[in-house]
Scaffold this active site. Structure first.
Site, mmCIF file in Angstrom:
data_model
loop_
_atom_site.group_PDB
_atom_site.id
_atom_site.type_symbol
_atom_site.label_atom_id
_atom_site.label_comp_id
_atom_site.label_asym_id
_atom_site.label_seq_id
_atom_site.Cartn_x
_atom_site.Cartn_y
_atom_site.Cartn_z
ATOM 1 C CG HIS A 20 -16.307 -28.864 32.879
ATOM 2 N ND1 HIS A 20 -16.397 -29.241 34.184
ATOM 3 C CD2 HIS A 20 -17.153 -27.820 32.736
ATOM 4 C CE1 HIS A 20 -17.280 -28.485 34.808
ATOM 5 N NE2 HIS A 20 -17.746 -27.604 33.954
HETATM 6 C C1 UD1 Z 1 -21.039 -25.262 30.677
HETATM 7 C C2 UD1 Z 1 -21.177 -24.161 31.747
HETATM 8 C C3 UD1 Z 1 -20.470 -24.595 33.005
HETATM 9 C C4 UD1 Z 1 -20.967 -25.950 33.461
HETATM 10 C C5 UD1 Z 1 -20.854 -26.960 32.335
HETATM 11 C C6 UD1 Z 1 -21.439 -28.287 32.726
HETATM 12 C C7 UD1 Z 1 -21.275 -21.812 30.985
HETATM 13 C C8 UD1 Z 1 -20.508 -20.557 30.868
HETATM 14 N N1 UD1 Z 1 -20.553 -22.904 31.306
HETATM 15 O O1 UD1 Z 1 -19.657 -25.402 30.389
HETATM 16 O O2 UD1 Z 1 -20.713 -23.660 34.025
HETATM 17 O O3 UD1 Z 1 -20.201 -26.367 34.571
HETATM 18 O O4 UD1 Z 1 -21.571 -26.471 31.183
HETATM 19 O O5 UD1 Z 1 -21.071 -29.303 31.837
HETATM 20 O O6 UD1 Z 1 -22.461 -21.825 30.785
HETATM 21 N N2 UD1 Z 1 -19.691 -29.225 23.456
HETATM 22 C C9 UD1 Z 1 -19.984 -30.311 22.669
HETATM 23 N N3 UD1 Z 1 -21.200 -30.909 22.832
HETATM 24 C C10 UD1 Z 1 -22.138 -30.473 23.728
HETATM 25 C C11 UD1 Z 1 -21.833 -29.352 24.515
HETATM 26 C C12 UD1 Z 1 -20.601 -28.740 24.369
HETATM 27 O O7 UD1 Z 1 -19.174 -30.742 21.874
HETATM 28 O O8 UD1 Z 1 -23.220 -31.073 23.821
HETATM 29 C C13 UD1 Z 1 -18.353 -28.594 23.310
HETATM 30 C C14 UD1 Z 1 -18.309 -27.502 22.295
HETATM 31 O O9 UD1 Z 1 -17.065 -27.520 21.695
HETATM 32 C C15 UD1 Z 1 -18.425 -26.253 23.138
HETATM 33 C C16 UD1 Z 1 -17.700 -26.664 24.404
HETATM 34 O O10 UD1 Z 1 -17.996 -28.047 24.573
HETATM 35 O O11 UD1 Z 1 -17.851 -25.130 22.526
HETATM 36 C C17 UD1 Z 1 -18.131 -25.901 25.617
HETATM 37 O O12 UD1 Z 1 -19.555 -25.988 25.823
HETATM 38 P P1 UD1 Z 1 -20.303 -24.817 26.665
HETATM 39 O O13 UD1 Z 1 -21.726 -25.192 26.888
HETATM 40 O O14 UD1 Z 1 -20.032 -23.495 26.056
HETATM 41 O O15 UD1 Z 1 -19.537 -24.827 28.039
HETATM 42 P P2 UD1 Z 1 -19.167 -26.018 29.017
HETATM 43 O O16 UD1 Z 1 -17.699 -26.103 29.082
HETATM 44 O O17 UD1 Z 1 -19.954 -27.267 28.715
#
Ligand code: UD1
Length: 361
Positions: A206
Site C-alpha cells: 500500500h
Molecule cells: C495510511 C498511513 C500509512 C499507514 C497506512 C495503514 C499516512 C501518511 N499514511 O496510509 O503510514 O501504513 O495508513 O493502512 O498517514 N481509502 C479508502 N478508505 C479508507 C481509507 C483510505 O478508500 O477507509 C483510500 C482513499 O482513496 C485514500 C487512500 O486510500 O485517499 C489513502 O488513504 P490514507 O489514509 O491517506 O493513506 P494510506 O495509504 O491508508
C-alpha cells in the site's frame, strides 16, 4: 486522571486497543476518552477492527476522511483543538506514524498538553516517506516516548531527546496479537479461501512509493509469475485497488480480496508459507510468529525484524520477487524467537508508568 487517545488508521487501532484496556484497568476512576480522526473510514478499514479489538465506541469522531497530506493533517488539527479544549486531558496518547498521529501531537503540544507516543523512536532515515516526518515531529513533541526496541533508544539519543523521557516497554501490537491468538488460530481463513496452510504467499502492498507510480504494474506481473509456483493471496488496500484500476493491471492467478478484518488477516498470516509486504507492522507480526517475511522496500525503520527476526529486505525492486521460492527452499527451519519484551505485556508497562506519573503529579 483524564487521558485522551487519538487513533485514525487500521494499525493505530491495533497498537492502542491494549493500552486503553490496561489504563482503564489501572485507573478505573479516570476519564478515558477516545477520538477517532476518521483517516480510515471504510467499514473493513475501521469499524471491523474496533469491534474485533473490543474497543468501546469512540467519544469523538472527527470524520476527516482522505485528502492531501496538508489537508488531512490540517483537518485533524482543526477538529481536534475544540475536543482538547473541552476534554482538558492530563495526557494525550498517540500511536505510530500516520498523519493523524503527528497532527494530534502538534495540536496537543501547542495547547501545553503532555503527549505520550506509542511506538516511538523508529527511523528509516528516509525523509521521502511521510511516516518518517510524522515520527520525527511526534517524538520531538512528546513527553513520554514508549519504545519497543533498543535501536529506538539510540535514534532518540542521537537526536538529543532526554533519556528520562524514553521508556523501553515492548510492543503493544504484539500485545494485541497475543490477546487474539485463540481466536485467530481457530478462524481457519486459509481453508475458507481454499489454500493449504504453509503453502501460500500472503501479500500486502500500500505504500505510495510502490503503488502510486510505475512499479505497480511490474509488481503485479511478478506476483502473477510467482502465482504459477505457489498460491498468492492478496487482500487489496483501497489505495492499491484504486491504482490497479487506473493502470488496468492484469492479475491472472492471484487470489485478490477486499481488505480483511484483523482476526481473518492474522489467521492467514499465521498459516502463510511466506509473506510479501511493504507494511511496517507486518514485519513485526511475522517476526513474532516466525513466518518468513520479504519486504519490498529499500529500507526499514524496524531493523530488529531483520537482525533478530524473519524479515528479508528485497529492496524497492519488483524483480526481486522472483527470488522468493529459492530463498524459501534454502531457509533453515527456525523456531520463532521474538525480541525482548515482545511478550504481550507492553501495555501493562505503559499503564504502570503513566499511573505512577499521575500519582506524583
Ligand atoms: C495510511 C498511513 C500509512 C499507514 C497506512 C495503514 C499516512 C501518511 N499514511 O496510509 O503510514 O501504513 O495508513 O493502512 O498517514 N481509502 C479508502 N478508505 C479508507 C481509507 C483510505 O478508500 O477507509 C483510500 C482513499 O482513496 C485514500 C487512500 O486510500 O485517499 C489513502 O488513504 P490514507 O489514509 O491517506 O493513506 P494510506 O495509504 O491508508
Amino acid at each position: 486522571m483524564r487521558i485522551l487517545y487519538v487513533v485514525g488508521t487500521r494499525p493505530n487501532f491495533v497498537k492502542t486497543a491494549p493500552v486503553i484496556g490496561a489504563l482503564r484497568e489501572r485507573l478505573p476512576e479516570g476519564r478515558h476518552a477516545l477520538v477517532h480522526t476518521g483517516q480510515h473510514y471504510d467499514r473493513m478499514m475501521s469499524a471491523v477492527f474496533l469491534e474485533e479489538l473490543g474497543v468501546p465506541a469512540p467519544d469523538h469522531m472527527l470524520e476527516v476522511g482522505s485528502g492531501s497530506h496538508a489537508e488531512q493533517t490540517a483537518r485533524v488539527m482543526e477538529r481536534l483543538e475544540p475536543v482538547l479544549a473541552e476534554e482538558r486531558p492530563d495526557l494525550v496518547v498517540v500511536p505510530g506514524d500516520v498523519n493523524s498521529t503527528m497532527a494530534a501531537a502538534i495540536t496537543a503540544a501547542k495547547m501545553q498538553l503532555p503527549v505520550a507516543h506509542i511506538e516511538s523512536g523508529l527511523r528509516s532515515f528516509d525523509r521521502t516517506m511521510p511516516e518518517e516526518l510524522n515520527r520525527i515531529a511526534t517524538d520531538h513533541l512528546s513527553e513520554y516516548l514508549f519504545i519497543h526496541s533498543p535501536e529506538a533508544n539510540d535514534n532518540l539519543h542521537a537526536e538529543g531527546i532526554p533519556a528520562e523521557r524514553v521508556h523501553l516497554v515492548g510492543n503493544t501490537m504484539i500485545d494485541t496479537l497475543v490477546a487474539l491468538e485463540g481466536r485467530f488460530r481457530a478462524a481457519s481463513a486459509a481453508a475458507t479461501l481454499g489454500v493449504e496452510p504453509g503453502a501460500y504467499v500472503l501479500v500486502t502492498l500500500h505504500r505510495p512509493a510502490l503503488v502510486d507510480g510505475p512499479l505497480l504494474p511490474k509488481t503485479i506481473a511478478q506476483l502473477a509469475a510467482l502465482a504459477r509456483e505457489m498460491p498468492v493471496v492478496f487482500p487489496v488496500h483501497p489505495r492499491t485497488r484504486a491504482r490497479m484500476e487506473v493502470v488496468e493491471a492484469e492479475h491472472p492467478g492471484l487470489l485478490l480480496s477486499e481488505p480483511l478484518g484483523y482476526i481473518d488477516f492474522l489467521s492467514l498470516l499465521a498459516d502463510a508459507g511466506a509473506v510479501l509486504t511493504d507494511s511496517g507492522g507486518i514485519q513485526e507480526e511475522t517476526t513474532f510468529l516466525g513466518i518468513p517475511c520479504f519486504t519490498l522496500r529499500a529500507n526499514t525503520e524496524r531493523p530488529i525484524t531483520v537482525t533478530a527476526g524473519t524479515n528479508t529486505l528485497l529492496g524497492l525492486d519488483p524483480t526481486a520477487i522472483s527470488t522468493i521460492p529459492t530463498a524459501l527452499s534454502q531457509r533453515p527451519a527456525m523456531p520463532p524467537e521474538p525480541p525482548p519484551l515482545w511478550d504481550g505485556h507492553a501495555s501493562e508497562r505503559i499503564a504502570d508508568i503513566v499511573a505512577s506519573s499521575g500519582r506524583s503529579g
